[in-house]
Scaffold this motif. Structure first.
Motif, mmCIF file in Angstrom:
data_model
loop_
_atom_site.group_PDB
_atom_site.id
_atom_site.type_symbol
_atom_site.label_atom_id
_atom_site.label_comp_id
_atom_site.label_asym_id
_atom_site.label_seq_id
_atom_site.Cartn_x
_atom_site.Cartn_y
_atom_site.Cartn_z
ATOM 1 N N UNK A 276 93.682 65.127 38.081
ATOM 2 C CA UNK A 276 93.465 66.498 37.596
ATOM 3 C C UNK A 276 91.975 66.848 37.661
ATOM 4 N N UNK A 277 91.135 65.926 37.174
ATOM 5 C CA UNK A 277 89.694 66.176 37.171
ATOM 6 C C UNK A 277 89.155 66.328 38.585
ATOM 7 N N UNK A 278 89.641 65.492 39.490
ATOM 8 C CA UNK A 278 89.185 65.566 40.875
ATOM 9 C C UNK A 278 89.528 66.910 41.504
ATOM 10 N N UNK A 279 90.727 67.400 41.198
ATOM 11 C CA UNK A 279 91.160 68.691 41.754
ATOM 12 C C UNK A 279 90.440 69.864 41.094
ATOM 13 N N UNK A 280 90.095 69.703 39.797
ATOM 14 C CA UNK A 280 89.474 70.813 39.063
ATOM 15 C C UNK A 280 87.980 70.932 39.326
ATOM 16 N N UNK A 298 86.218 75.763 29.480
ATOM 17 C CA UNK A 298 87.616 76.188 29.490
ATOM 18 C C UNK A 298 88.585 75.054 29.801
ATOM 19 N N UNK A 299 88.062 73.941 30.304
ATOM 20 C CA UNK A 299 88.933 72.815 30.658
ATOM 21 C C UNK A 299 89.280 71.983 29.429
ATOM 22 N N UNK A 300 90.417 71.260 29.467
ATOM 23 C CA UNK A 300 90.715 70.307 28.392
ATOM 24 C C UNK A 300 89.610 69.243 28.317
ATOM 25 N N UNK A 301 89.252 68.796 27.113
ATOM 26 C CA UNK A 301 88.152 67.828 26.971
ATOM 27 C C UNK A 301 88.296 66.593 27.849
ATOM 28 N N UNK A 302 89.503 66.046 27.959
ATOM 29 C CA UNK A 302 89.696 64.823 28.745
ATOM 30 C C UNK A 302 89.376 65.050 30.215
ATOM 31 N N UNK A 303 89.694 66.248 30.723
ATOM 32 C CA UNK A 303 89.414 66.569 32.120
ATOM 33 C C UNK A 303 87.922 66.853 32.297
ATOM 34 N N UNK A 304 87.360 67.644 31.376
ATOM 35 C CA UNK A 304 85.936 67.994 31.457
ATOM 36 C C UNK A 304 85.057 66.749 31.432
ATOM 37 N N UNK A 305 85.326 65.824 30.539
ATOM 38 C CA UNK A 305 84.480 64.640 30.431
ATOM 39 C C UNK A 305 84.577 63.749 31.655
ATOM 40 N N UNK A 329 77.302 63.062 24.583
ATOM 41 C CA UNK A 329 76.045 63.803 24.441
ATOM 42 C C UNK A 329 75.925 64.893 25.502
ATOM 43 N N UNK A 330 76.303 64.568 26.733
ATOM 44 C CA UNK A 330 76.270 65.568 27.799
ATOM 45 C C UNK A 330 77.288 66.671 27.503
ATOM 46 N N UNK A 331 78.444 66.282 26.987
ATOM 47 C CA UNK A 331 79.498 67.251 26.690
ATOM 48 C C UNK A 331 79.045 68.274 25.636
ATOM 49 N N UNK A 332 78.176 67.855 24.733
ATOM 50 C CA UNK A 332 77.675 68.771 23.704
ATOM 51 C C UNK A 332 76.810 69.884 24.308
ATOM 52 N N UNK A 333 76.262 69.625 25.489
ATOM 53 C CA UNK A 333 75.538 70.698 26.185
ATOM 54 C C UNK A 333 76.487 71.822 26.582
ATOM 55 N N UNK A 334 77.761 71.498 26.665
ATOM 56 C CA UNK A 334 78.784 72.491 27.019
ATOM 57 C C UNK A 334 79.408 73.086 25.762
ATOM 58 N N UNK A 335 79.802 72.209 24.820
ATOM 59 C CA UNK A 335 80.615 72.656 23.686
ATOM 60 C C UNK A 335 79.812 72.953 22.425
#
Length: 363
Positions: A276-280, A298-305, A329-335
């Motif tokens: 899913x992540x590869x396709x997104x 907008x992506x689910x956290x598991x896919x975004x990470x 930590x990188x994800x917090x730059x998004x969320x």
């Protein structure tokens, strides 16, 4: 009268893997033909590819190596490979790695070579490695061992390398992943097929350690018990002799089987999320190839990470040093954007948010 049930079990496991190897080889430029009751691998060539093999020239059989420490698991594996490979037209060899971490390790390696040759394996080789310190003693030894096995497979032109990891090893790996808190991929344990081009195969992941040991005993195979496996200085050793028995005492028998089953279920889920992540990923990049924060959000956290982790690795962060806390930590730059500065990642990689874009690059 057939073989002992333990011997039959290890042979069946290896036979299945050898069939898989032959089928995989057939799909990548080789076909399998029956000849005199055997399956003989025949290389196919594209039209116009020369020189073509003469009709009377026998095609080379695929070579499968077994990685053998001399312990019960790998000796059982070596014996099963030696028995099954000739019946399928597969050449079988063995590799033992001397880590040089114990007195007399060179002598032990030479003994293993003698035992492997005694089983009829050829080629057989002992490789001495230098173990570094990165990641701790267990990780450093593992890295040195796999590097040696990769080099040996290339040198001998081996199609595959068999590893003797059992269901018990899988359960321990799942618990270690759980303790690290590294997510579902860590809980998926060891794959039955891994490495470049599916080089590494683990036939015994559905068999317990006692089956392998019993198979060695009834075949009168001499085995070596590594003292490191009982040394409490090593995390896996403590887990094996203290952690798992405590879990079985508290929860009852069947913990090992349940953990191994958890590994397979987790692997299936992780594989699906990776796909899913590869396709997104393409859909969250702008025309310049930069990651767009709003689309990532907008992506689910598991896919975004997963996308963030892939981007960090692509920028040069070593996968083995990139932990869940880094990606969080990188994800917090998004969320949780609050004007944070640069996030430092392993491998001198940095991540920062700029104008609604996430930039991950060498710092």
């Amino acid at each position: 009268m057939g073989p002992h049930p333990a011997v039959a079990a290890i042979r069946l496991a290896v036979r299945r893997v050898l069939h898989d190897i032959l089928n995989d080889t057939s799909c990548h430029g080789r076909t399998s033909e029956h000849a005199g009751g055997r399956i003989v691998a025949r290389r196919t060539r594209p039209v116009g590819d020369i020189p073509e093999q003469s009709p009377n020239e026998r095609p080379p059989s695929p070579l499968v190596l077994v990685a053998c420490s001399g312990g019960a698991d790998s000796m059982a594996l070596a014996s099963a490979l030696a028995f099954e490979a000739p019946k399928l037209g597969v050449r079988a060899g063995g590799i033992t790695v001397d880590h040089g971490l114990q007195p007399g390790s060179d002598l032990r390696a030479e003994e293993v070579v003698v035992r492997l040759r005694g089983l009829g394996l050829d080629p057989v080789e002992s490789i001495t490695v230098t173990v570094g310190r990165d990641g701790g003693p267990e990780a450093a030894a593992r890295d040195a061992r796999y590097a040696a096995l990769d080099a040996a497979a290339e040198r001998h032109g081996a199609t595959a390398v068999l590893l003797g990891h059992t269901r018990d090893d899988q359960a321990e790996t799942v618990l270690l992943g759980l303790a690290r808190g590294s997510g579902i991929r860590s809980l998926s344990g060891m794959a039955a097929v891994s490495g470049a081009g599916g080089r590494y195969r683990r036939p015994f992941l559905q068999l317990d350690r006692q089956t392998a040991r019993k198979a060695c005993m009834v075949q009168s195979l001499q085995v070596w018990d590594d003292p490191h496996n009982t040394d409490p200085a090593y995390t896996r050793s403590r887990l094996r002799h203290e952690g798992l028995p405590a879990l079985e005492k508290a929860l009852g028998k069947g913990v090992v089987e349940a953990l191994a089953r958890t590994a397979q279920l987790s692997r299936d889920d992780a594989d699906a999320l990776d796909t899913w992540a590869s396709q997104a990923e393409a859909s969250v990049r702008d025309a310049a190839g930069l990651l767009e924060c709003a689309k990532l959000y907008a992506l689910p956290p598991a896919v975004r990470r997963r996308i963030l982790r892939r981007a960090a690795i692509a920028a040069g962060a070593p996968a083995g040093s990139l932990f869940a806390r880094h990606i969080e930590e990188v994800d917090r730059l998004i969320t949780g954007w609050r004007g944070q500065g640069v996030i430092n990642l392993p491998g001198k990689v940095v991540a920062q948010r700029q104008g609604g874009r996430l930039v991950i690059r060498q710092g």
